[in-house]
Design a protein around this motif. Structure first.
Motif: not given
Length: 569
Positions: A346-359, A361-364, A381-382, A388-394
């Motif tokens: 699984v390809n997981i990409i997050t976009v955060e403000d700010p990145v709260e913790a480095n995980l 295997g996950i592209n942050q 761009s993402i 496969d999974i996108i996490m948006i901070g807010e």
């Protein structure tokens, strides 16, 4: 009393199969040329935990084990220690007189085999010593609790004596040689004590005549100390330096980031500095990777809620929203879910403000408006990065909301947060942003609204619900209900509460709810259908925790109270 035996902790851990011979050999090789104890090295190398070593010592040596947080240490014992360096050096803490012989003092020790430590504390107190086992973390937290404020004041006074003008510090503090300078030690101690007292935030505020330091513990600010106002410039300067901020800028707000290790655990500290009338104010938010990525069963879900949670996150595509006010645990829920979804395929990409913790295997991605890297531009761009999974901070604006909806409809799982009060109102918030109702109905697969409530300490006291309260809560008037109220003890620092637990309103999007959303139904209409589908409201969820004795009515009122619900709560 205690007979000193010549045992080695490594051999004891081998006997209890806590470690292997190879692991012990590795630690012994690493120990050569250092002054570190073998137990400390085994913990640092990840071969054993504090609790495993403590339980092994207890079993092998037949000593008592103590939970220091539950003990209120007598003032007579505290006054015996005039120099706390002997406690921190050996990681020991005297906590009570021996009930069998008043000549003996019971001392919590991380290493009861340390004869030098016992001799030192015996000389300092003038008493014979009975060793008792405790973990290093508990001992250091206890030392901070009883001596931390005095130690910090001593450091502050030392600094005041050494410096006549705080403004001259700027150049000095950039020098590596200053690492042992009093102001550096003071900031380090403030952070370490906050971690050991389970604080989520540190507030350093300039008042008219003094500096006030407060910790937010279990969601409530507590005063922990104050310092002379002439220290302010030095404190702010030091924090700006380690936070990567501009030390010459005093008129504008600044944000920074600090990485700090406390008791072998790494903490990520987000720093915000704001100019106020009497000087700059600092707020430091403490987070650790371990706390953000817990097992989902530790989040406070009931079995039914856990099933719904799993059902929502089992969707291959769609939008999952986690909502609630600031500080309600949304990030912890998201990171926990992402950690579980994080697989090699699984390809997981997050976009955060700010990145709260480095995980791992996950592209942050961290937003950077100065470089035109916003939530919206990052998402565009993402989508070209085969996620496969996108996490948006807010989701903050219409553009971000529309891109999230588009991504979910085209086969991606999107998880994000919103600042709304209930699960149903999250749907109408998206509509208010300008997203068409039919798109919301097609894309959203589940909403989790949450709050954090304080958990009652074990010192809680029981009472019966009154008839008036039963009517308020809609309970059976003919049935007795036991509930608990906060009391206060040494373990909870007399607050009556220790730790927090999540309260959830989980709304999977059923076909009925989709129909209501698509015709632009109101939040009340959506909630009505969700309740018919079996959703527990926030009020019902917290009421079950009150009846279960987990939290109090006061906490329930704090979370679900509103002006229109005076008679309901």
């Amino acid at each position: 009393m205690f007979v000193r035996e010549k045992k080695r902790i490594g051999d004891m851990l081998l006997t209890e199969t806590v470690i292997t011979e190879k692991q012990l050999a590795d630690a012994l090789v690493k120990q050569k040329g250092t002054k570190q104890k073998i137990g400390t090295l085994l913990i640092e190398m990840g071969y054993a935990t504090e609790h495993q070593i403590a339980h092994t010592l207890q079993k092998q040596m037949g000593l008592d084990m103590v939970e220091l947080s539950s003990h209120k240490i007598p003032i007579e014992i505290l006054n015996m220690i005039t120099d706390i360096s002997v406690l921190t050096k050996h990681v020991i803490m005297p906590f009570e007189f021996d009930s069998f012989d008043s000549k003996y003092l019971r001392v919590a020790m991380a290493d009861p085999l340390d004869i030098i430590a016992m001799d030192d504390i015996s000389v300092v107190t003038g008493m014979q010593i009975t060793p008792v086992i405790a973990t290093p973390g508990e001992i250091l937290a206890c030392i901070d609790k009883y001596y931390g404020s005095a130690a910090n004041q001593a450091v502050a006074e030392k600094f005041s004596q050494e410096q006549s003008e705080a403004e001259d510090l700027d150049e000095e503090l950039t020098n590596d040689a200053v690492e042992n300078a009093p102001i550096v030690v003071l900031i380090k101690k403030i952070i370490e004590q906050a971690v050991r007292q389970r604080a989520s935030d540190i507030h350093i505020e300039s008042l008219e005549t003094k500096i006030r330091v407060r910790y937010r513990i279990d969601g409530v600010l507590q005063n922990v100390g104050s310092y002379q106002i002439n220290l302010l410039s030095a404190i702010i300067t030091r924090i700006k330096i380690i936070g990567g901020m501009d030390i010459s800028e005093k008129r504008k707000p600044q944000d920074g980031r600090i990485t700090h290790q406390v008791d072998r655990q790494e903490y990520d500290i987000r720093v915000s500095i704001l100019p106020t009338v009497f000087g700059e104010k600092v707020v430091m938010r403490l987070t650790s990777k371990q706390n953000l990525t817990r097992d989902k069963r530790q989040l406070g879900f009931s079995e039914e809620e856990l099933n719904k949670f799993n059902q929502i996150f089992a969707n291959p595509n769609g939008i999952i929203l986690v909502t609630g006010p600031t500080g309600s645990g949304k990030s912890t829920t998201l990171y926990t879910a992402l950690s579980e979804l994080n697989k090699e395929d699984v390809n997981i990409i997050t976009v955060e403000d700010p990145v709260e913790a480095n995980l791992d295997g996950i592209n942050q991605v961290q937003v950077n408006p100065k470089a035109d890297l916003t939530f919206a531009s990052s998402l565009r761009s993402i989508l070209r990065q085969d996620p496969d999974i996108i996490m948006i901070g807010e989701i903050r604006d219409e553009e971000t909301a529309r891109i999230a909806v588009t991504a979910s409809i085209t086969g991606h799982l999107v998880v994000s947060t919103l600042h709304t009060n209930s699960a149903a109102s999250s749907i109408t918030r998206l509509a208010d942003m300008g997203v068409e109702p039919y798109l919301i109905a097609d894309s959203v697969v589940g909403v989790i609204a949450q709050r954090l409530v304080r958990r009652l300490c074990s010192c809680k006291t029981m009472r019966k619900l009154t008839d008036r309260e039963k009517r308020m809560f809609g309970l059976d008037l003919h049935k007795d209900y036991d509930i608990y109220e906060p009391h206060g003890c040494a373990a909870c620092n007399e607050t009556g509460y220790r730790g927090r637990i999540g309260i959830y309103e989980i709304m999977p999007i059923s076909s009925k709810i989709r129909n209501v959303i698509s015709i632009k139904g109101s939040a009340d209409e959506i909630q009505k259908i969700a309740i018919e589908d079996g959703m527990l409201t926030m009020r019902e969820a917290i009421l079950s925790q009150v009846i279960s004795g987990i939290t109090s009515i006061e906490e329930m009122k704090r979370i679900v109270y509103s002006e229109n619900e005076d008679e309901k709560v």
